[in-house]
Motif scaffolding. Structure first.
Motif, PDB file in Angstrom:
ATOM      1  N   LEU A   1       6.996 -13.126  -0.709  1.00  0.00           N
ATOM      2  CA  LEU A   1       5.582 -13.199  -1.026  1.00  0.00           C
ATOM      3  C   LEU A   1       5.298 -12.406  -2.360  1.00  0.00           C
ATOM      4  CD1 LEU A   1       3.271 -13.325   2.354  1.00  0.00           C
ATOM      5  CD2 LEU A   1       3.488 -15.161   0.443  1.00  0.00           C
ATOM      6  N   GLN A   2       5.712 -11.277  -2.281  1.00  0.00           N
ATOM      7  CA  GLN A   2       5.370 -10.470  -3.455  1.00  0.00           C
ATOM      8  C   GLN A   2       6.155 -11.075  -4.669  1.00  0.00           C
ATOM      9  OE1 GLN A   2       5.581  -6.217  -2.748  1.00  0.00           O
ATOM     10  NE2 GLN A   2       5.579  -5.756  -4.986  1.00  0.00           N
ATOM     11  N   ILE A   3       7.219 -11.147  -4.514  1.00  0.00           N
ATOM     12  CA  ILE A   3       8.130 -11.802  -5.788  1.00  0.00           C
ATOM     13  C   ILE A   3       7.647 -13.072  -6.151  1.00  0.00           C
ATOM     14  CG2 ILE A   3      10.153 -13.023  -6.351  1.00  0.00           C
ATOM     15  CD1 ILE A   3      10.330 -10.075  -6.237  1.00  0.00           C
ATOM     16  N   GLY A   4       6.982 -14.087  -5.227  1.00  0.00           N
ATOM     17  CA  GLY A   4       6.415 -15.317  -5.633  1.00  0.00           C
ATOM     18  C   GLY A   4       5.134 -14.853  -6.137  1.00  0.00           C
ATOM     19  N   ILE A   5       4.258 -14.152  -5.646  1.00  0.00           N
ATOM     20  CA  ILE A   5       3.104 -13.688  -6.316  1.00  0.00           C
ATOM     21  C   ILE A   5       3.089 -13.115  -8.056  1.00  0.00           C
ATOM     22  CG2 ILE A   5       0.992 -12.115  -6.340  1.00  0.00           C
ATOM     23  CD1 ILE A   5       0.863 -12.633  -3.422  1.00  0.00           C
TER      24      ILE A   5
ATOM     25  N   MET B   1      -3.617 -14.366   6.028  1.00  0.00           N
ATOM     26  CA  MET B   1      -3.078 -14.319   4.803  1.00  0.00           C
ATOM     27  C   MET B   1      -3.409 -13.016   4.108  1.00  0.00           C
ATOM     28  SD  MET B   1      -3.531 -18.255   3.316  1.00  0.00           S
ATOM     29  CE  MET B   1      -2.649 -19.713   4.288  1.00  0.00           C
ATOM     30  N   ALA B   2      -4.116 -12.350   4.941  1.00  0.00           N
ATOM     31  CA  ALA B   2      -4.651 -10.770   4.426  1.00  0.00           C
ATOM     32  C   ALA B   2      -3.727 -10.152   3.485  1.00  0.00           C
ATOM     33  CB  ALA B   2      -5.363 -10.012   5.481  1.00  0.00           C
ATOM     34  N   PRO B   3      -2.684  -9.989   3.817  1.00  0.00           N
ATOM     35  CA  PRO B   3      -1.544  -9.001   2.875  1.00  0.00           C
ATOM     36  C   PRO B   3      -1.521  -9.981   1.632  1.00  0.00           C
ATOM     37  CG  PRO B   3      -0.535  -9.386   5.234  1.00  0.00           C
ATOM     38  CD  PRO B   3      -1.756 -10.116   5.177  1.00  0.00           C
ATOM     39  N   ILE B   4      -1.445 -11.123   1.552  1.00  0.00           N
ATOM     40  CA  ILE B   4      -1.350 -11.761   0.279  1.00  0.00           C
ATOM     41  C   ILE B   4      -2.442 -11.672  -0.607  1.00  0.00           C
ATOM     42  CG2 ILE B   4      -1.102 -14.133  -0.841  1.00  0.00           C
ATOM     43  CD1 ILE B   4      -0.020 -15.138   1.566  1.00  0.00           C
TER      44      ILE B   4
ATOM     45  N   ALA C   1      -9.394  -7.943   8.071  1.00  0.00           N
ATOM     46  CA  ALA C   1      -8.035  -7.667   7.707  1.00  0.00           C
ATOM     47  C   ALA C   1      -7.765  -7.250   6.600  1.00  0.00           C
ATOM     48  CB  ALA C   1      -7.292  -8.924   8.058  1.00  0.00           C
ATOM     49  N   VAL C   2      -8.869  -7.690   5.644  1.00  0.00           N
ATOM     50  CA  VAL C   2      -8.371  -7.446   4.217  1.00  0.00           C
ATOM     51  C   VAL C   2      -8.909  -5.846   3.866  1.00  0.00           C
ATOM     52  CG1 VAL C   2      -9.226  -8.054   1.920  1.00  0.00           C
ATOM     53  CG2 VAL C   2      -8.661  -9.863   3.469  1.00  0.00           C
ATOM     54  N   GLY C   3      -9.667  -5.436   4.762  1.00  0.00           N
ATOM     55  CA  GLY C   3     -10.061  -3.770   4.426  1.00  0.00           C
ATOM     56  C   GLY C   3     -11.521  -3.903   3.937  1.00  0.00           C
ATOM     57  N   VAL C   4     -12.179  -4.824   4.011  1.00  0.00           N
ATOM     58  CA  VAL C   4     -13.465  -4.689   3.347  1.00  0.00           C
ATOM     59  C   VAL C   4     -14.633  -4.568   4.558  1.00  0.00           C
ATOM     60  CG1 VAL C   4     -15.297  -6.130   2.038  1.00  0.00           C
ATOM     61  CG2 VAL C   4     -13.027  -6.091   1.262  1.00  0.00           C
TER      62      VAL C   4
END
Length: 444
Positions: free
Chosen positions: A96-100, A138-141, A409-412
């Motif tokens: 995911l990180q590489i893709g983003i 998808m929160a981490p993304i 989940a996103v921290g908001v």
């Protein structure tokens, strides 16, 4: 001394208690319902409302509503855990990180285009399959995208979850909203279709551009990294391909085969395990990572369950139908424009205790459709005045477990979300109301 805004769980529990108190303020009542073979659902019989013996909620009922809500929301909670675990595994493979990073590098000179494409994709997901809970996983993304682009994460949530909710709100083809209401109201799909598509396009561009402009350099103030070429390994490409095929398969299953939450959960359980093995996490490593993903998602699942608890309290005390009756009955004596406004406002209020858009369609459309006949307004207005405000209320009402779970989940926190979203929410509400009033003129 700095004041701390209540934890999301406290907010939800407060609404559960308020719902219990509310049951003492009105007389219990109900509409008669019949099974509609065409829609496969129970529908309300217009004019059948009658009072019944008062069924006030006790303290024990309020306490029991918490586990009952979790049980009622079990299928969604399982979906959150299994899809969330799958995306957690995918994230830990590094794909995911590489893709983003590769995506950002590709559009490094045009962030506007990148974010517009993101908003457009999620808008269409909402318009076609009413995507919402699926975004919890998808929160981490979303967090990673926010940091990489140096954007307010609330703006990223608005461009993903928000775009999906707004797309579902204004879509003529949302099977859980517009299409369902059209069928119940017995309105032909082509009625006002061009008008509704034009409204949809205006809303889409307005929403996406608003949040692209609003999100720059507000939160997550970190040093902007240098953009460097990114090479995606074959293994990572396969992981991303499997993930993409899983998302496409989910959309296909929902659209073509009427998949429910269990089918989606099963699909992504397989996707998560497959990606873990391809990503060289190993059998034990994949299992361990998946269970760690459960831990990351469990709070989001509890929020969804508590949202169901609110509806459970009101439904058990037969307080939902009196609320509907009290809001709609006065509209019968109003002029056309005022009645259209009243329908819009009433549906907006009703969505707070009835957070399910499909449930609200089944509950209110059989009442509003005949009402528009009496008012000399097209039944299309009954559909639009339900769909637009009900869908938009999902952006702000804490009884929407999906939204509350995503922002958690996103921290908001909820306070920051409302402080950010209220301007665009009111803008779309006004545009939606104007379109309903115009429809009451041109399609009557």
């Amino acid at each position: 001394m700095k004041k701390t805004f209540p934890h999301p769980m406290i907010i939800m529990l407060t609404f559960v208690i308020i719902s219990g108190i509310f049951t003492y303020l009105i007389q219990s009542g109900e509409y008669e319902r019949i099974f509609d073979e065409e829609t496969g659902r129970e529908v309300v019989v217009p004019g059948s409302f009658h009072s019944i013996d008062d069924q006030n909620t006790s303290i024990s009922d309020i306490i029991l509503s918490v586990p009952e809500g979790l049980i009622e929301g079990a299928d969604v909670i399982v979906l959150i855990l299994l899809i969330g675990g799958a995306f957690y595994v995918i994230e830990k493979t590094g794909a995911l990180q590489i893709g983003i990073e590769a995506l950002i590098y590709t559009f490094r000179k045009n962030h506007f285009l990148l974010l517009f494409l993101v908003g457009l994709i999620f808008f269409m997901c909402g318009a076609t399959i009413a995507m919402q809970e699926e975004l919890i996983a998808m929160a981490p993304i979303l967090i990673l995208l926010s940091k990489k682009l140096h954007y307010d994460r609330r703006s990223i949530v608005a461009l993903t979850l928000g775009s999906a909710l707004v797309g579902g709100s204004f879509s003529p083809i949302n099977p859980f909203g517009g299409l369902l209401a059209l069928k119940i109201a017995e309105v032909d799909f082509n009625t006002g279709l061009i008008f509704r598509v034009i409204i949809l396009l205006i809303i889409m561009v307005t929403w996406i551009v608003f949040h692209i402009k609003a999100g720059k350099n507000k939160l997550d103030q970190i040093e902007i990294p240098d953009f460097k070429p990114v090479s995606i390994s074959t293994r990572h490409k396969i992981v991303l391909l499997v993930m993409t095929l899983g998302i496409l398969a989910m959309g296909w299953g929902i659209a073509k085969h009427d998949w429910g939450y269990n089918q989606m959960s099963g699909l992504f359980f397989v996707v998560g395990i497959t990606c873990g093995l391809i990503g060289k996490l190993g059998i034990n490593g994949t299992a361990k990572t998946y269970t760690e993903g459960f831990g990351e998602m469990i709070f989001a699942g509890v929020i969804v369950g508590l949202a169901r608890s609110i509806y459970y309290v009101l439904n058990q005390s037969s307080s939902i139908d009196p609320l509907i009756q009290g809001l709609f009955e006065p509209l019968q004596t109003l002029p056309t424009y005022a009645a259209a406004f009243g329908l819009f406002l009433s549906q907006m209020i009703i969505h707070i205790p009835v957070p399910s858009t499909s449930g609200q369609a089944v509950l209110t459309t059989p009442i509003t459709a005949p009402l528009t006949d009496l008012l000399g307004i097209s039944r299309l207005v009954a559909v639009m005045s339900y769909q637009y405000p009900a869908g938009l209320m999902d952006l702000i009402t804490p009884t929407n477990g999906g939204m509350m779970a995503v922002i958690a989940a996103v921290g908001v926190n909820y306070k920051d979300w409302i402080s950010y979203i209220w301007k665009s929410f009111l803008l779309l509400m006004v545009l939606g109301l104007i379109s309903v009033i115009l429809a009451s003129v041109y399609f009557s």
